[in-house]
Structures are given as C-alpha cells and as structure tokens.
Scaffold this motif. Sequence first.
Motif, mmCIF file in Angstrom:
data_model
loop_
_atom_site.group_PDB
_atom_site.id
_atom_site.type_symbol
_atom_site.label_atom_id
_atom_site.label_comp_id
_atom_site.label_asym_id
_atom_site.label_seq_id
_atom_site.Cartn_x
_atom_site.Cartn_y
_atom_site.Cartn_z
ATOM 1 N N GLU A 106 5.260 10.272 -6.439
ATOM 2 C CA GLU A 106 6.271 10.555 -7.461
ATOM 3 C C GLU A 106 5.621 11.118 -8.723
ATOM 4 O O GLU A 106 6.140 12.064 -9.331
ATOM 5 N N ARG A 107 4.485 10.573 -9.112
ATOM 6 C CA ARG A 107 3.823 11.021 -10.341
ATOM 7 C C ARG A 107 3.377 12.477 -10.252
ATOM 8 O O ARG A 107 3.406 13.195 -11.252
ATOM 9 N N ILE A 108 2.971 12.918 -9.078
ATOM 10 C CA ILE A 108 2.493 14.307 -8.948
ATOM 11 C C ILE A 108 3.624 15.255 -8.552
ATOM 12 O O ILE A 108 3.391 16.424 -8.242
ATOM 13 N N ASN A 109 4.869 14.732 -8.535
ATOM 14 C CA ASN A 109 6.043 15.549 -8.177
ATOM 15 C C ASN A 109 5.865 16.164 -6.790
ATOM 16 O O ASN A 109 5.979 17.380 -6.581
ATOM 17 N N ALA A 110 5.605 15.287 -5.820
ATOM 18 C CA ALA A 110 5.307 15.743 -4.462
ATOM 19 C C ALA A 110 6.491 16.425 -3.798
ATOM 20 O O ALA A 110 6.301 17.261 -2.908
ATOM 21 N N ILE A 160 11.590 12.775 -2.391
ATOM 22 C CA ILE A 160 10.392 12.795 -1.540
ATOM 23 C C ILE A 160 10.720 12.259 -0.150
ATOM 24 O O ILE A 160 10.375 12.860 0.874
ATOM 25 N N MET A 161 11.399 11.128 -0.100
ATOM 26 C CA MET A 161 11.685 10.499 1.188
ATOM 27 C C MET A 161 12.747 11.262 1.973
ATOM 28 O O MET A 161 12.741 11.259 3.210
ATOM 29 N N THR A 162 13.653 11.933 1.281
ATOM 30 C CA THR A 162 14.626 12.763 2.001
ATOM 31 C C THR A 162 13.953 13.999 2.576
ATOM 32 O O THR A 162 14.266 14.421 3.698
ATOM 33 N N VAL A 163 13.020 14.590 1.819
ATOM 34 C CA VAL A 163 12.240 15.704 2.377
ATOM 35 C C VAL A 163 11.478 15.219 3.601
ATOM 36 O O VAL A 163 11.385 15.918 4.618
ATOM 37 N N ARG A 164 10.922 13.993 3.518
ATOM 38 C CA ARG A 164 10.263 13.392 4.685
ATOM 39 C C ARG A 164 11.209 13.339 5.881
ATOM 40 O O ARG A 164 10.853 13.716 7.009
ATOM 41 N N ARG A 201 20.460 7.690 -11.541
ATOM 42 C CA ARG A 201 19.249 7.349 -10.802
ATOM 43 C C ARG A 201 18.153 8.380 -11.077
ATOM 44 O O ARG A 201 18.423 9.562 -11.291
ATOM 45 N N ASP A 202 16.916 7.911 -11.064
ATOM 46 C CA ASP A 202 15.763 8.807 -11.052
ATOM 47 C C ASP A 202 15.538 9.200 -9.601
ATOM 48 O O ASP A 202 15.192 8.372 -8.763
ATOM 49 N N PHE A 203 15.763 10.470 -9.280
ATOM 50 C CA PHE A 203 15.807 10.911 -7.885
ATOM 51 C C PHE A 203 14.458 11.323 -7.316
ATOM 52 O O PHE A 203 14.397 11.839 -6.196
ATOM 53 N N THR A 238 0.834 -1.208 0.000
ATOM 54 C CA THR A 238 0.000 0.000 0.000
ATOM 55 C C THR A 238 0.867 1.256 0.000
ATOM 56 O O THR A 238 0.637 2.195 -0.777
ATOM 57 N N LEU A 239 1.883 1.272 0.871
ATOM 58 C CA LEU A 239 2.737 2.461 0.968
ATOM 59 C C LEU A 239 3.654 2.585 -0.246
ATOM 60 O O LEU A 239 4.003 3.697 -0.652
ATOM 61 N N GLY A 240 4.041 1.436 -0.835
ATOM 62 C CA GLY A 240 4.836 1.499 -2.058
ATOM 63 C C GLY A 240 4.057 2.130 -3.190
ATOM 64 O O GLY A 240 4.577 2.963 -3.950
ATOM 65 N N GLN A 241 2.784 1.756 -3.329
ATOM 66 C CA GLN A 241 1.937 2.381 -4.343
ATOM 67 C C GLN A 241 1.722 3.860 -4.036
ATOM 68 O O GLN A 241 1.731 4.706 -4.948
ATOM 69 N N PHE A 242 1.542 4.182 -2.772
ATOM 70 C CA PHE A 242 1.353 5.573 -2.366
ATOM 71 C C PHE A 242 2.574 6.412 -2.737
ATOM 72 O O PHE A 242 2.440 7.514 -3.293
ATOM 73 N N LEU A 243 3.773 5.876 -2.463
ATOM 74 C CA LEU A 243 4.996 6.609 -2.795
ATOM 75 C C LEU A 243 5.133 6.767 -4.303
ATOM 76 O O LEU A 243 5.535 7.840 -4.788
ATOM 77 N N GLY A 244 4.791 5.722 -5.058
ATOM 78 C CA GLY A 244 4.856 5.830 -6.515
ATOM 79 C C GLY A 244 3.908 6.876 -7.062
ATOM 80 O O GLY A 244 4.235 7.592 -8.020
ATOM 81 N N GLN A 245 2.746 7.007 -6.462
ATOM 82 C CA GLN A 245 1.793 8.018 -6.912
ATOM 83 C C GLN A 245 2.223 9.421 -6.484
ATOM 84 O O GLN A 245 1.984 10.396 -7.212
#
Length: 497
Positions: free
Chosen positions: A81-85, A402-406, A395-397, A72-79
């Motif tokens: 990424e799509r919105i350039n969070a 996102i996770m580093t901002v987290r 790498r695609d960063f 669930t969280l993997g899909q959430f992180l991928g999404q």
Amino acid sequence: MVIPALQQAIHRYHIQHPDDDFPLLHHREQTLRRRFQALFFAPLLGIETLTAFDTREHPLLTLIGQGYHSSTLGQFLGQLERINAAEALMPALVPHQPGQVTYVDGHMIAFWTRVAMHKGKITMLGRIMAGSQAIIAHNAVGQALFVEYHPPDRHLSQVIVAYCQQVVEATGIMLFVIDRAVNSLALACAFAQQGWGLLCMLDDNEHAGLASFDATLVDTHTDGTRVYSGSWTVPRHEDPRHFVIVEPAAGKILGYWGTAKVRELLEVSAWPQGYRERSEIQENSFKRMIDHGALNTNYGRKKILGVDRHQQRAQEQLDHAREAAQKRVEKQEQAVTTQQAKVLESTSKGHGKRLEQRQHTLGRLEKASKDAQHKHDQLAAAAVALGPLGERADRDFRKQTIMTVRTLLLENALTSFMAVLLGFLKTPVSLDCLLKLLFERSGARLETATQVVYWVNTTGLSVSYHRLLAAVVDGLCAMDLREQGKPLHVRLKTMPP
C-alpha cells in the motif's frame, strides 16, 4: 510481469523517499515472488481474509514451498500500500492483444461500520449502507483490463467519462458496452465528443415501439425476431445516437443505441448480441470471482474524513427549492398587488358584478401567496435544521484495489489456463470442478535440481472423479508447464486409509 512491476515500484518509491526504510524495500526477488504468490493463490485455497492463514489448514507450503502467517502477509500488504502497488500492477492486466470492445460494469461491496460513512445502494443486500463500488472493465474474451474504486454514493454516470479515458490510455480500446446506468443523452454526447463508441439500451418508457423510430428492417432471425435500424421519427438534431430495435415474435420491443463509433466498428445487426454478452463476460464473471476470488472481501480499515456529501446534496437541493419558492412568492405578491389595484378601480367606479369577481380573484391570489410564503418558510426551516456541513468518512481504497487487482489477475490466469487445458482434454470439465479437484485436496511437493513434482492424493474419490482427475493430470503434463525453468510434473497418489 508482476514481479518486475513491483520491483520498479519499489525502486521508484526509494528514489522519491530516500529516508524511508521498511522490509519491502530490501526484499529479494524470491521473497517478493513467494509473498505475492501467497496472496495470489489464497482464494483458491479457500482463504479470503488473511487471518485464515493462521486458522485454516491449507496446502500453501505444498504449492509454493513456503508457508506464511497472517501477520507476515498483513505487513506485506501494508507495505505494498505504501508504494502504491495497485498502480504498478494495473498494466499487468492488459493482454498483448486487448481487442476492440470493452465491457464496463460496477460491483458493490458492503462494509459494516459504526462510523458515519457515505452510503449507497448496495444491491446484493438490498439496502442503503456503507461500502465501496468497484468499476471493472473486461474485453470481449472476458479478460479483466482495469479497475477503479469509488464511494457507493457516486453514481456510475458521474465518473464514467474519466474512467473510460483511463481505459483508452491503457488499452487503446475506444468502443464501450455499458448497461443502462449510463443511458442518457448527455453521456451519449460526451462519448461522441471524445470520438468513442458507446453501446447501451433505452429504457422502456423512452419509446413507444417502432412508431418512435424511422426504422429499416436489417435482419430476421429463424424464430421470427426482427431487427430494425434507424433514428427518431421526429428528428432530434442534438441527439447523436443511432438506434437498433429488436421486435421479437412474442414479448416486448427492445431498443439499443450507439454513437457513430459503434456504427463504424460494429455491424448494427450485431448490436443486440454484443450487448447481451455482458451477462457472461461480466455478471457471471463477478459471480465466479466471488466464489473463488474473494471479490466480496473487504481489505483495509483505514478511513478518510471529508465533507458530508449526503448533507451537501440535501443542502443544494434545498437551496434550489428555496430559490424557486422565493420566485413563486415574488410572483404571487406581484399578482396580489395587481389584483388589489383592479379591486380599487372597480370600487371607485361603482362596479357590481365585476367588483365581486375581482374580489373573489383577489381572495384566491392572497391564499396562493400565503401558501407560497408558507412553503418558502418550511424550506428555510429545513435548511436551518440541516445546520453547518458535517463530516463523513470514505474508505481508503488502496489495499482494496491491490487485492482486487490480485483477484482479476487470478481470474485472467484461470481463464487462459482453462482455455489451454481444455485443448488437451477429451472430457470437458468446469473451472469450479477443477479447482475442487486440485486445490481442495491434500498432496505433496518435491523439488529436485532438474524438476518439480506435485503429488495429488486421491483417497475418497469416486471412480468417475478419479478418472476425471487422471485425465486432468495427463492434460497438465502434456502442457509442458515449468516452474522457474524446471519442468513441472503432476502425479496421482493414493494414501492409505
């Protein structure tokens, strides 16, 4: 600020891509908050990779009232990424009063792969390998302000001006303290041209102590250390830097430099201390974030193919070397031609000793010409051996950012939280100890219509740690914390053996 920022990013993406449809675009605020909270609190629960949600027992359900699996969280992180969070979340790092000084440093993270990727000096492993470089900015009180990722083969000096431009736009801060990775006259001129302040250090081989400077004593410390201020003894009109020289009672002399903006905003006697604060503000902060913020964890396996920059740089170096070698060949050939004319002249005039001297010189020049031609041929062969430019991946960063901002948001929250909590405690407690007492112990969560209660189990605690935890709990209750408008209370609970 985080949830509204994500909602704005979702809305913006939906307008720009009206035909796209995936679950994140329809998340309720509560769902969005809880899933981001799961990512946010994961490092405090000892979870670095998302797969640990499936294998590690943790109190996430107790903490936020909802448990999640990695899928669930993997899909959430991928999404996300799509919105350039990452771009949407970045402003949430900046406090209302960011201050007037920004500290900037890079942090390398290794990345293991069999795919050909650009490599750099991953310092924590002491070897050349693939990975990523996070350039992170902090203010003077240790709050993270901005982060940007670059491939490890790009030196900090190549990207620092553009990076600082983004920091200035986000925070308004124009005074930077950076380590010797940016120590150069060219960067000093670039920062001075922008009207920014840059405080840095000279390398030891760039000066010969006080003799190199036209210096004036500005301060003397109690331990005998003297602080001088001045410029080069021999004026260098193209150099905009001003220098502060520290002469300790024992030890080597240290040279600091700054642009005009640094002199305007910071007393020269405070330059050495301002520079030394980098260690606590950034280097020690990186260590803490590695320990409880998953700073060293790689997220996302996507790669972007591009030109092999290693090969490209080698080709450019060979081209410059071949150009220089060709000039030497032409110069030597011209010298041989000139000397041959002199030998013919001496032969026609019947010279004796002069003819012998000129013949000897001609032999030496012919050998030098052959050596120059041989060197040119070697470089040409090396250029042919390199072949056409190949491809190498980066790498695609997006997920990583996102996770580093987290992680930075978490560190900022912990720093602010500790500053408030310590005001309610008579007994000092470290952040590391506090995290172990609160997040590595089991407990329970009870939510009613009027309040939220957390119970922390104390089984197995020594008397001293039980007292410390009791003091922390009292401090937490005194802070008048609230969760979604409801007062939050923390209680101790002793479980049966």
